[in-house]
Design a protein around this motif. Structure first.
Motif, PDB file in Angstrom:
ATOM      1  N   GLY A 167       5.173  18.128   3.230  1.00  0.00           N
ATOM      2  CA  GLY A 167       4.720  19.403   2.673  1.00  0.00           C
ATOM      3  C   GLY A 167       3.919  19.243   1.381  1.00  0.00           C
ATOM      4  N   ASP A 168       3.732  18.022   0.934  1.00  0.00           N
ATOM      5  CA  ASP A 168       2.975  17.759  -0.298  1.00  0.00           C
ATOM      6  C   ASP A 168       1.495  17.580   0.067  1.00  0.00           C
ATOM      7  OD1 ASP A 168       1.726  16.627  -2.504  1.00  0.00           O
ATOM      8  OD2 ASP A 168       3.470  15.405  -3.067  1.00  0.00           O
ATOM      9  N   HIS A 169       0.735  18.653  -0.113  1.00  0.00           N
ATOM     10  CA  HIS A 169      -0.633  18.651   0.422  1.00  0.00           C
ATOM     11  C   HIS A 169      -1.554  17.661  -0.275  1.00  0.00           C
ATOM     12  CE1 HIS A 169       0.250  21.661   3.330  1.00  0.00           C
ATOM     13  NE2 HIS A 169       0.836  22.397   2.397  1.00  0.00           N
ATOM     14  N   ALA A 170      -1.341  17.492  -1.570  1.00  0.00           N
ATOM     15  CA  ALA A 170      -2.174  16.528  -2.310  1.00  0.00           C
ATOM     16  C   ALA A 170      -1.910  15.112  -1.796  1.00  0.00           C
ATOM     17  CB  ALA A 170      -1.881  16.616  -3.800  1.00  0.00           C
ATOM     18  N   GLU A 171      -0.628  14.825  -1.582  1.00  0.00           N
ATOM     19  CA  GLU A 171      -0.235  13.493  -1.106  1.00  0.00           C
ATOM     20  C   GLU A 171      -0.735  13.258   0.334  1.00  0.00           C
ATOM     21  OE1 GLU A 171       0.871   9.856  -1.734  1.00  0.00           O
ATOM     22  OE2 GLU A 171       0.765  11.401  -3.310  1.00  0.00           O
ATOM     23  N   ILE A 172      -0.697  14.315   1.138  1.00  0.00           N
ATOM     24  CA  ILE A 172      -1.186  14.214   2.531  1.00  0.00           C
ATOM     25  C   ILE A 172      -2.683  13.919   2.532  1.00  0.00           C
ATOM     26  CG2 ILE A 172      -1.625  15.554   4.643  1.00  0.00           C
ATOM     27  CD1 ILE A 172       1.096  16.971   4.093  1.00  0.00           C
ATOM     28  N   GLU A 173      -3.416  14.620   1.686  1.00  0.00           N
ATOM     29  CA  GLU A 173      -4.863  14.422   1.592  1.00  0.00           C
ATOM     30  C   GLU A 173      -5.182  12.976   1.181  1.00  0.00           C
ATOM     31  OE1 GLU A 173      -7.337  16.150   2.433  1.00  0.00           O
ATOM     32  OE2 GLU A 173      -9.003  15.200   1.362  1.00  0.00           O
ATOM     33  N   ARG A 174      -4.421  12.501   0.208  1.00  0.00           N
ATOM     34  CA  ARG A 174      -4.614  11.144  -0.289  1.00  0.00           C
ATOM     35  C   ARG A 174      -4.328  10.116   0.815  1.00  0.00           C
ATOM     36  NH1 ARG A 174      -3.255   7.937  -5.159  1.00  0.00           N
ATOM     37  NH2 ARG A 174      -1.607   6.541  -4.472  1.00  0.00           N
ATOM     38  N   TRP A 175      -3.237  10.318   1.528  1.00  0.00           N
ATOM     39  CA  TRP A 175      -2.863   9.419   2.633  1.00  0.00           C
ATOM     40  C   TRP A 175      -3.958   9.409   3.701  1.00  0.00           C
ATOM     41  CZ3 TRP A 175      -2.000  10.111   7.873  1.00  0.00           C
ATOM     42  CH2 TRP A 175      -1.377   9.038   8.538  1.00  0.00           C
ATOM     43  N   ARG A 176      -4.453  10.597   4.023  1.00  0.00           N
ATOM     44  CA  ARG A 176      -5.471  10.688   5.079  1.00  0.00           C
ATOM     45  C   ARG A 176      -6.740   9.933   4.694  1.00  0.00           C
ATOM     46  NH1 ARG A 176      -4.556  16.957   7.106  1.00  0.00           N
ATOM     47  NH2 ARG A 176      -3.124  16.384   8.774  1.00  0.00           N
ATOM     48  N   ARG A 177      -7.146  10.093   3.456  1.00  0.00           N
ATOM     49  CA  ARG A 177      -8.372   9.406   3.025  1.00  0.00           C
ATOM     50  C   ARG A 177      -8.161   7.896   3.004  1.00  0.00           C
ATOM     51  NH1 ARG A 177     -12.164  12.880  -0.754  1.00  0.00           N
ATOM     52  NH2 ARG A 177     -13.417  11.092  -0.189  1.00  0.00           N
ATOM     53  N   GLN A 178      -6.992   7.481   2.611  1.00  0.00           N
ATOM     54  CA  GLN A 178      -6.688   6.047   2.630  1.00  0.00           C
ATOM     55  C   GLN A 178      -6.732   5.504   4.059  1.00  0.00           C
ATOM     56  OE1 GLN A 178      -2.840   5.479   0.847  1.00  0.00           O
ATOM     57  NE2 GLN A 178      -3.635   5.521  -1.239  1.00  0.00           N
ATOM     58  N   GLU A 179      -6.103   6.241   4.954  1.00  0.00           N
ATOM     59  CA  GLU A 179      -6.044   5.785   6.349  1.00  0.00           C
ATOM     60  C   GLU A 179      -7.436   5.765   6.979  1.00  0.00           C
ATOM     61  OE1 GLU A 179      -3.412   4.396   7.984  1.00  0.00           O
ATOM     62  OE2 GLU A 179      -2.639   4.485   5.942  1.00  0.00           O
ATOM     63  N   ALA A 180      -8.245   6.773   6.643  1.00  0.00           N
ATOM     64  CA  ALA A 180      -9.613   6.832   7.176  1.00  0.00           C
ATOM     65  C   ALA A 180     -10.381   5.591   6.730  1.00  0.00           C
ATOM     66  CB  ALA A 180     -10.313   8.105   6.708  1.00  0.00           C
ATOM     67  N   LEU A 181     -10.212   5.243   5.471  1.00  0.00           N
ATOM     68  CA  LEU A 181     -10.920   4.079   4.932  1.00  0.00           C
ATOM     69  C   LEU A 181     -10.382   2.785   5.551  1.00  0.00           C
ATOM     70  CD1 LEU A 181     -13.017   3.035   2.964  1.00  0.00           C
ATOM     71  CD2 LEU A 181     -11.303   3.135   1.154  1.00  0.00           C
ATOM     72  N   ARG A 182      -9.051   2.703   5.668  1.00  0.00           N
ATOM     73  CA  ARG A 182      -8.437   1.500   6.239  1.00  0.00           C
ATOM     74  C   ARG A 182      -8.945   1.274   7.666  1.00  0.00           C
ATOM     75  NH1 ARG A 182      -3.849   0.039   4.221  1.00  0.00           N
ATOM     76  NH2 ARG A 182      -3.060   2.161   3.979  1.00  0.00           N
ATOM     77  N   ARG A 183      -8.935   2.358   8.430  1.00  0.00           N
ATOM     78  CA  ARG A 183      -9.356   2.291   9.812  1.00  0.00           C
ATOM     79  C   ARG A 183     -10.827   1.898   9.956  1.00  0.00           C
ATOM     80  NH1 ARG A 183      -7.239   6.580  14.137  1.00  0.00           N
ATOM     81  NH2 ARG A 183      -5.386   5.314  14.068  1.00  0.00           N
ATOM     82  N   THR A 184     -11.645   2.486   9.107  1.00  0.00           N
ATOM     83  CA  THR A 184     -13.077   2.176   9.140  1.00  0.00           C
ATOM     84  C   THR A 184     -13.269   0.692   8.829  1.00  0.00           C
ATOM     85  OG1 THR A 184     -13.497   4.409   8.359  1.00  0.00           O
ATOM     86  CG2 THR A 184     -15.336   2.874   8.250  1.00  0.00           C
ATOM     87  N   HIS A 185     -12.547   0.204   7.848  1.00  0.00           N
ATOM     88  CA  HIS A 185     -12.652  -1.200   7.464  1.00  0.00           C
ATOM     89  C   HIS A 185     -12.244  -2.114   8.625  1.00  0.00           C
ATOM     90  CE1 HIS A 185     -12.442  -4.804   5.125  1.00  0.00           C
ATOM     91  NE2 HIS A 185     -11.162  -4.939   5.351  1.00  0.00           N
ATOM     92  N   GLU A 186     -11.147  -1.726   9.306  1.00  0.00           N
ATOM     93  CA  GLU A 186     -10.632  -2.579  10.384  1.00  0.00           C
ATOM     94  C   GLU A 186     -11.509  -2.521  11.636  1.00  0.00           C
ATOM     95  OE1 GLU A 186      -5.946  -2.134   9.215  1.00  0.00           O
ATOM     96  OE2 GLU A 186      -6.615  -1.290  11.131  1.00  0.00           O
ATOM     97  N   ARG A 187     -11.941  -1.303  11.983  1.00  0.00           N
ATOM     98  CA  ARG A 187     -12.582  -1.147  13.290  1.00  0.00           C
ATOM     99  C   ARG A 187     -14.102  -1.091  13.238  1.00  0.00           C
ATOM    100  NH1 ARG A 187      -8.665   3.465  15.984  1.00  0.00           N
ATOM    101  NH2 ARG A 187      -6.716   2.395  15.542  1.00  0.00           N
ATOM    102  N   ARG A 188     -14.635  -0.531  12.149  1.00  0.00           N
ATOM    103  CA  ARG A 188     -16.092  -0.373  12.059  1.00  0.00           C
ATOM    104  C   ARG A 188     -16.607  -0.752  10.675  1.00  0.00           C
ATOM    105  NH1 ARG A 188     -18.844   3.042  15.377  1.00  0.00           N
ATOM    106  NH2 ARG A 188     -20.591   2.200  14.205  1.00  0.00           N
ATOM    107  N   PRO A 189     -16.435  -2.031  10.315  1.00  0.00           N
ATOM    108  CA  PRO A 189     -16.891  -2.437   8.975  1.00  0.00           C
ATOM    109  C   PRO A 189     -18.385  -2.178   8.756  1.00  0.00           C
ATOM    110  CG  PRO A 189     -16.293  -4.342  10.341  1.00  0.00           C
ATOM    111  CD  PRO A 189     -15.828  -3.125  11.067  1.00  0.00           C
TER     112      PRO A 189
END
Ligand code: ADE
Length: 254
Positions: free
Chosen positions: A204-226
């Motif tokens: 329910g912590d929206h700021a933390e959710i937003e932060r997690w999502r952006r981190q995951e988006a970046l992690r995924r991009t790095h792993e799959r589509r550098p």
């Protein structure tokens, strides 16, 4: 007279029936029913030559297969534009520039698009020289014709036409608009076969959710589509999100 529509697509194809269910289903079907999108199909066969309405011939210089002739395509295109006006003409071909999200966004601002589909071993080069405003490919592989590619263009572009997809945020959030793959998404149940939903999403912590999502988006991009990180390097905001952790794809970590 019908209302002006958001986007009017003209498809020039030897196989208009291939688009039947594609144009009737889901969001696109609704957009067409509501008049936001209009699609017309024109068959060059109707402009074919001779008794048999021939549309193809053997290649000059020899070689395998048949080539789509220029005259039936030219006549079909001229007919469409005489009836309904000039369109931005796109020839679908593996020889074209690769279709990307940015190109789709540009096409979505046009009023009339014409998608010209090839078939057989190729299309007489004079179609490209005389008629194509641009040539687009949907990827580095060879389809049997431009129809599936045209369907891809239609789906990608019409999603960006206002009113076609419900919430515009769901478009802005998506992969590629920002040069990032989309973050992982979950819905119920909270655990499935031993795999739980990341607890932050249930916090329910929206700021933390937003932060997690952006981190995951970046992690995924790095792993799959550098390759995407080369065109869209890690931003200041992203590197701040990774404070204290190593930033995938390099960049500063504050
Ligand atoms: N026609 C055949 N292959 C194609 C491709 N990859 N993209 C667009 N049109 C095509």
């Amino acid at each position: 007279m019908s209302e002006p529509t958001g986007l009017h697509v003209e498809i020039v194809t030897l196989f208009p029936e291939l688009f039947d269910s594609f144009l009737a289903a889901s969001l696109l079907g609704k957009a067409i029913a509501s008049g936001i999108v209009r699609v017309d199909r024109t068959n060059p066969r109707d402009f074919g030559l001779g008794k048999h309405r021939s549309v193809d011939d053997t290649p000059y210089g020899g070689g395998p297969g048949m080539i789509l002739r220029v005259e039936p395509l030219a006549a079909a295109i001229d007919h469409v534009e005489t009836q309904r006006g000039r369109a931005h003409r796109i020839l679908l071909s593996p020889q074209g520039l690769p279709l990307r999200q940015a190109k789709a966004a540009e096409l979505a601002t046009r009023q009339r698009l014409m998608l010209i589909c090839g078939r057989y071993e190729g299309v007489d080069e004079r179609v490209a020289s005389l008629y194509a405003d641009e040539i687009l490919s949907i990827g580095d592989y060879v389809l049997s014709g431009g129809e599936v590619a045209a369907a891809v263009v239609i789906e990608v572009v019409t999603r960006l036409v206002p009113g076609v997809v419900g919430q515009s945020e769901s478009i802005e959030d998506e992969s590629f608009s920002s040069g990032r793959l989309e973050y992982p998404q979950f819905t119920r149940p909270p655990a499935f076969r031993g795999l739980p939903v990341p607890p932050v999403l249930l916090s329910g912590d929206h700021a933390e959710i937003e932060r997690w999502r952006r981190q995951e988006a970046l992690r995924r991009t790095h792993e799959r589509r550098p390759d995407l990180l080369v065109a869209h390097p890690v931003t200041e905001v992203e590197s701040r999100l990774f404070k204290g952790k190593s930033v995938p794809g390099g960049g500063k970590s504050g």
